[in-house]
Design a protein around this motif. Structure first.
Motif, PDB file in Angstrom:
ATOM      1  N   GLY A 474       0.953  -0.948   0.136  1.00  0.00           N
ATOM      2  CA  GLY A 474      -0.028   0.097   0.172  1.00  0.00           C
ATOM      3  C   GLY A 474       0.989   1.250   0.241  1.00  0.00           C
ATOM      4  N   SER A 475       0.683   2.289  -0.643  1.00  0.00           N
ATOM      5  CA  SER A 475       1.263   3.341  -0.467  1.00  0.00           C
ATOM      6  C   SER A 475       0.510   4.772  -0.097  1.00  0.00           C
ATOM      7  CB  SER A 475       0.604   4.245  -2.230  1.00  0.00           C
ATOM      8  OG  SER A 475      -0.419   4.436  -2.551  1.00  0.00           O
ATOM      9  N   LYS A 476      -0.256   4.671   0.990  1.00  0.00           N
ATOM     10  CA  LYS A 476      -0.751   5.547   1.598  1.00  0.00           C
ATOM     11  C   LYS A 476      -0.359   6.168   2.828  1.00  0.00           C
ATOM     12  CE  LYS A 476      -4.141   6.405   5.015  1.00  0.00           C
ATOM     13  NZ  LYS A 476      -5.623   5.375   6.073  1.00  0.00           N
ATOM     14  N   THR A 477       0.216   6.618   3.361  1.00  0.00           N
ATOM     15  CA  THR A 477       1.144   7.447   3.965  1.00  0.00           C
ATOM     16  C   THR A 477      -0.307   7.936   5.690  1.00  0.00           C
ATOM     17  OG1 THR A 477       1.637   9.578   3.155  1.00  0.00           O
ATOM     18  CG2 THR A 477       2.952   7.412   2.898  1.00  0.00           C
ATOM     19  N   ASP A 478       0.867   8.109   6.543  1.00  0.00           N
ATOM     20  CA  ASP A 478      -0.080   8.360   7.496  1.00  0.00           C
ATOM     21  C   ASP A 478       0.358   8.449   8.446  1.00  0.00           C
ATOM     22  OD1 ASP A 478      -0.464   5.955   8.309  1.00  0.00           O
ATOM     23  OD2 ASP A 478      -2.328   5.609   7.739  1.00  0.00           O
ATOM     24  N   GLU A 479       0.150   7.911   9.857  1.00  0.00           N
ATOM     25  CA  GLU A 479       1.045   8.319  11.285  1.00  0.00           C
ATOM     26  C   GLU A 479       1.251   7.593  11.507  1.00  0.00           C
ATOM     27  OE1 GLU A 479      -1.011   9.841  14.859  1.00  0.00           O
ATOM     28  OE2 GLU A 479      -0.671  11.129  14.545  1.00  0.00           O
ATOM     29  N   LEU A 480       1.028   6.805  10.940  1.00  0.00           N
ATOM     30  CA  LEU A 480       0.869   4.050  11.091  1.00  0.00           C
ATOM     31  C   LEU A 480       2.406   4.038  10.174  1.00  0.00           C
ATOM     32  CD1 LEU A 480       0.286   1.916  12.173  1.00  0.00           C
ATOM     33  CD2 LEU A 480      -1.279   1.237  10.212  1.00  0.00           C
ATOM     34  N   ILE A 481       2.108   4.662   9.268  1.00  0.00           N
ATOM     35  CA  ILE A 481       3.385   4.688   8.204  1.00  0.00           C
ATOM     36  C   ILE A 481       3.996   5.931   7.403  1.00  0.00           C
ATOM     37  CG2 ILE A 481       4.305   2.878   5.997  1.00  0.00           C
ATOM     38  CD1 ILE A 481       2.900   0.933   6.489  1.00  0.00           C
ATOM     39  N   GLU A 482       5.380   6.143   7.825  1.00  0.00           N
ATOM     40  CA  GLU A 482       5.251   7.633   6.689  1.00  0.00           C
ATOM     41  C   GLU A 482       6.165   6.993   5.709  1.00  0.00           C
ATOM     42  OE1 GLU A 482       5.334  11.421   8.877  1.00  0.00           O
ATOM     43  OE2 GLU A 482       4.876  10.632  10.483  1.00  0.00           O
ATOM     44  N   ARG A 483       6.581   8.169   3.964  1.00  0.00           N
ATOM     45  CA  ARG A 483       7.741   7.651   3.413  1.00  0.00           C
ATOM     46  C   ARG A 483       8.228   8.791   3.046  1.00  0.00           C
ATOM     47  NH1 ARG A 483       7.331   2.045   2.273  1.00  0.00           N
ATOM     48  NH2 ARG A 483       5.394   0.758   2.701  1.00  0.00           N
ATOM     49  N   PHE A 484       9.559   8.278   2.628  1.00  0.00           N
ATOM     50  CA  PHE A 484      10.461   9.806   2.490  1.00  0.00           C
ATOM     51  C   PHE A 484      11.243   9.221   1.188  1.00  0.00           C
ATOM     52  CE2 PHE A 484       9.656  10.907   7.026  1.00  0.00           C
ATOM     53  CZ  PHE A 484       8.030  11.723   6.263  1.00  0.00           C
ATOM     54  N   THR A 485      11.434   9.960   0.410  1.00  0.00           N
ATOM     55  CA  THR A 485      12.598   9.363  -0.939  1.00  0.00           C
ATOM     56  C   THR A 485      14.142  10.490  -0.647  1.00  0.00           C
ATOM     57  OG1 THR A 485      11.898   9.853  -2.647  1.00  0.00           O
ATOM     58  CG2 THR A 485      11.764   7.857  -1.957  1.00  0.00           C
ATOM     59  N   GLY A 486      15.437  10.042  -1.081  1.00  0.00           N
ATOM     60  CA  GLY A 486      16.665  11.127  -0.883  1.00  0.00           C
ATOM     61  C   GLY A 486      17.454  10.583  -1.692  1.00  0.00           C
ATOM     62  N   ARG A 487      18.470  11.663  -1.607  1.00  0.00           N
ATOM     63  CA  ARG A 487      19.781  11.528  -2.407  1.00  0.00           C
ATOM     64  C   ARG A 487      20.792  11.227  -0.316  1.00  0.00           C
ATOM     65  NH1 ARG A 487      24.610  13.306  -3.275  1.00  0.00           N
ATOM     66  NH2 ARG A 487      23.960  15.493  -3.149  1.00  0.00           N
ATOM     67  N   LYS A 488      20.480  12.509   0.346  1.00  0.00           N
ATOM     68  CA  LYS A 488      21.092  11.919   1.616  1.00  0.00           C
ATOM     69  C   LYS A 488      19.442  12.178   1.998  1.00  0.00           C
ATOM     70  CE  LYS A 488      24.094  15.467   0.154  1.00  0.00           C
ATOM     71  NZ  LYS A 488      25.254  17.241   0.891  1.00  0.00           N
ATOM     72  N   VAL A 489      20.059  11.515   3.539  1.00  0.00           N
ATOM     73  CA  VAL A 489      19.071  11.833   4.675  1.00  0.00           C
ATOM     74  C   VAL A 489      19.743  11.492   6.168  1.00  0.00           C
ATOM     75  CG1 VAL A 489      17.315   9.748   5.488  1.00  0.00           C
ATOM     76  CG2 VAL A 489      17.329   9.557   3.276  1.00  0.00           C
ATOM     77  N   VAL A 490      19.537  12.510   7.314  1.00  0.00           N
ATOM     78  CA  VAL A 490      19.880  12.277   7.991  1.00  0.00           C
ATOM     79  C   VAL A 490      18.915  11.885   9.097  1.00  0.00           C
ATOM     80  CG1 VAL A 490      20.879  13.611  10.147  1.00  0.00           C
ATOM     81  CG2 VAL A 490      21.318  13.831   7.208  1.00  0.00           C
ATOM     82  N   ILE A 491      19.031  10.806  10.160  1.00  0.00           N
ATOM     83  CA  ILE A 491      18.050  10.527  10.824  1.00  0.00           C
ATOM     84  C   ILE A 491      19.043  11.076  12.583  1.00  0.00           C
ATOM     85  CG2 ILE A 491      16.765   9.048  12.447  1.00  0.00           C
ATOM     86  CD1 ILE A 491      16.983   7.349   9.564  1.00  0.00           C
TER      87      ILE A 491
END
Length: 527
Positions: A474-491
């Protein structure tokens, strides 16, 4: 992974089928000592089962489970599964053995026309030929095929031995079913066993179920920069293979068959899990480096050879083997060696990683994680892992299921940080994680970007809809599942949190900084 010479199965098939031929002659001439022994044994064993008892019902169920129709279904399913797993010669081997056994069994039933035991009429009368037992010959042929397939495809010796024992017990149970129900004389059952096992052994002697080399079945690839020497180096984690000598023999023979020079071997150590060995291979001018080990060993070797232009062949020998799975490299070791030697070079991305907590700058190929997934890796019992493989991760996951949610901040491509709560954060270079979970279904290992997913099941039962959404992609995003894409990621996490790279725990910390390096590494993938 076991190679057997033709002589071994040929000798055993001669013994087995020779005994079957002698037994068949004795049955045809109605040899009195055999007939008397059969009748007395049948009269004795059938008294152990009372009509209408639970044992009779259980035996009748087993009887139907091993009948002709069921056998046809089992055979089709087994051959289809092997074909789907790209083990086409193994599928052909299964069909040859089982169909041959079926035809010979029924031909002999017609020719010998032996009467069934009289006592079997108590349960339900069968009047077709008694010799040899069709149930016994089928279960013997199926057991023989599965014995070979398990030996080929199951790498862990403990699991392989367990499956072999279960197969033998299944054959024994089917034989006792025929005797206790009075369907057959003991000589009928023994004849069926000898025929089925003999067919499996004889076919194995003349038909190799192992996949044929790509070098023998495909046109050579056109190399943009042909290797003048075809020097091959192998980095091996020796604790990941059962028999180092046997592995060396198989790989060396396949390498020479594929036109490579005799391999130069390097063994990893606890102090150096692969980096130094890969460096030596690079300095020595290797045209191809094959690495055999788990995800950690593969990561170390690939990181060292990234940017050198030297292709890396991967022979997965770990528990997760995530990179191999995502590149469709087969887990059967001979097939993996074949891909490593003769596959297509493919440029894939690597990910540069840095962080706090004493983490030195490093790389990963598959994924990085903070939170629940890293807690699973930390909690895996290594002794259990050696015995049952990936099931150890399941046990650790059940213990870590309610890992507490953590406040995290995420920055994508140097954008301002956004605040979230999550039980786990995964940054993936590939789409499929442990157990084939499509957690990042849009991720590709050569697209130049990273895929990020944050999971935040608030309660225990929240894992159920989360699992459903993951499995259905599933592609839906909410508080349960959030998605991002990018070349650089900082957590950044608010507290020290467990972290992992490619399934290996790297200790707790509060930050991971990742950058995708597009097309950094050449790996050998299936054509």
């Amino acid at each position: 992974m076991t190679d057997r010479s033709r002589s071994t199965p040929l000798v055993w098939s001669a013994i087995t089928l020779g005994l079957f031929a002698v037994l068949t002659v004795l049955v045809v001439i109605d040899w009195a000592p055999l007939t008397d022994l059969d009748r007395s044994a049948t009269d004795e064993t059938t008294t152990w089962v009372a009509e209408g008892s639970w044992l009779e019902h259980a035996l009748r169920i087993l009887e139907h489970a091993g009948g002709t129709i069921a056998g046809i279904i089992y055979t089709i399913l087994l051959a289809a599964w092997l074909w789907w797993q790209s083990q086409r010669r193994a599928a052909q081997y299964a069909l040859i053995v089982i169909i041959t056994t079926f035809v010979v069994t029924h031909a002999l039933k017609f020719l010998t026309d032996r009467n069934r035991p009289d006592v079997q009429a108590v349960f339900a009368h069968l009047d077709n030929g008694s010799f040899p037992s069709g149930h016994a010959s089928f279960i013997a042929s199926l057991t023989g095929v599965l014995y070979v397939v398990v030996g080929m495809l199951v790498r862990r010796s403990g699991i392989r031995r367990l499956l072999h024992v279960l197969l033998v017990l299944l054959a024994v149970a089917m034989c006792f079913d025929r005797l206790l129900l009075g369907r057959h004389f003991p000589s009928d059952v023994i004849g069926g066993l000898l025929l089925g096992f003999g067919a499996a052994l004889l076919t194995r002697a003349f038909f190799d179920p192992q996949p044929r080399s790509t070098a023998l079945t495909s046109e050579p690839l056109v190399a943009s920069v042909p290797a003048a020497t075809r020097d091959l180096h192998v980095v091996l984690n020796p604790i990941k293979v059962e028999d180092v000598g046997q592995f060396r023999s198989i790989l060396s023979a396949m390498a020479v068959e594929s036109g490579w020079r005799e391999p130069v071997w390097h063994y990893t150590t606890i102090e150096d899990p692969g980096t130094g060995m890969a460096a030596k291979a690079s300095v020595a001018g290797a045209d191809l480096v094959i690495v055999c080990g788990g995800d950690g060993t593969v990561r170390e070797v690939c990181a060292e050879l990234a940017g050198t232009g030297i292709p890396v062949g991967i022979v997965p020998a770990g528990t997760g083997n995530l990179l191999a799975r995502n590149l469709d490299i087969p887990l059967y070791i001979r097939s993996a060696i074949d891909v490593a030697l003769n596959g297509q070079d493919r440029a894939i991305d690597m990910v540069r990683v840095s962080g706090d907590g004493g983490l030195e700058d490093t790389h990963f190929l598959v994924m990085a994680g903070m939170g629940f997934d890293a807690a699973i890796m930390e909690g895996v019992n290594e002794d259990i892992k050696k015995k049952v493989g990936w099931l150890a991760y399941v046990l650790s996951g059940l213990k870590s299921l309610m890992f507490p949610a953590v406040k995290v901040e995420v920055s994508i491509d140097d954008a301002p940080f956004t605040k979230h709560r999550a039980r786990t954060v995964l940054v993936g270079n590939v789409g499929y994680l442990q157990a084939g979970m499509p957690l990042l279904p849009d991720a590709a290992i050569d697209d130049g970007v990273l895929d990020v997913v944050l999971l935040h099941p608030k309660r225990f039962l929240s894992w159920l809809p989360l699992a459903f959404r993951v499995l259905t992609k599933g592609s839906k995003t909410d508080e349960l599942i959030e998605r991002f894409t990018g070349r650089k990621v900082v957590i950044r996490a608010a507290i020290d949190t467990p972290r992992q790279l490619d399934g290996d725990s790297i200790g707790s910390g509060r930050e991971l900084s990742m950058e995708c390096i597009h097309g950094r590494l050449l790996v050998r993938a299936p054509r």
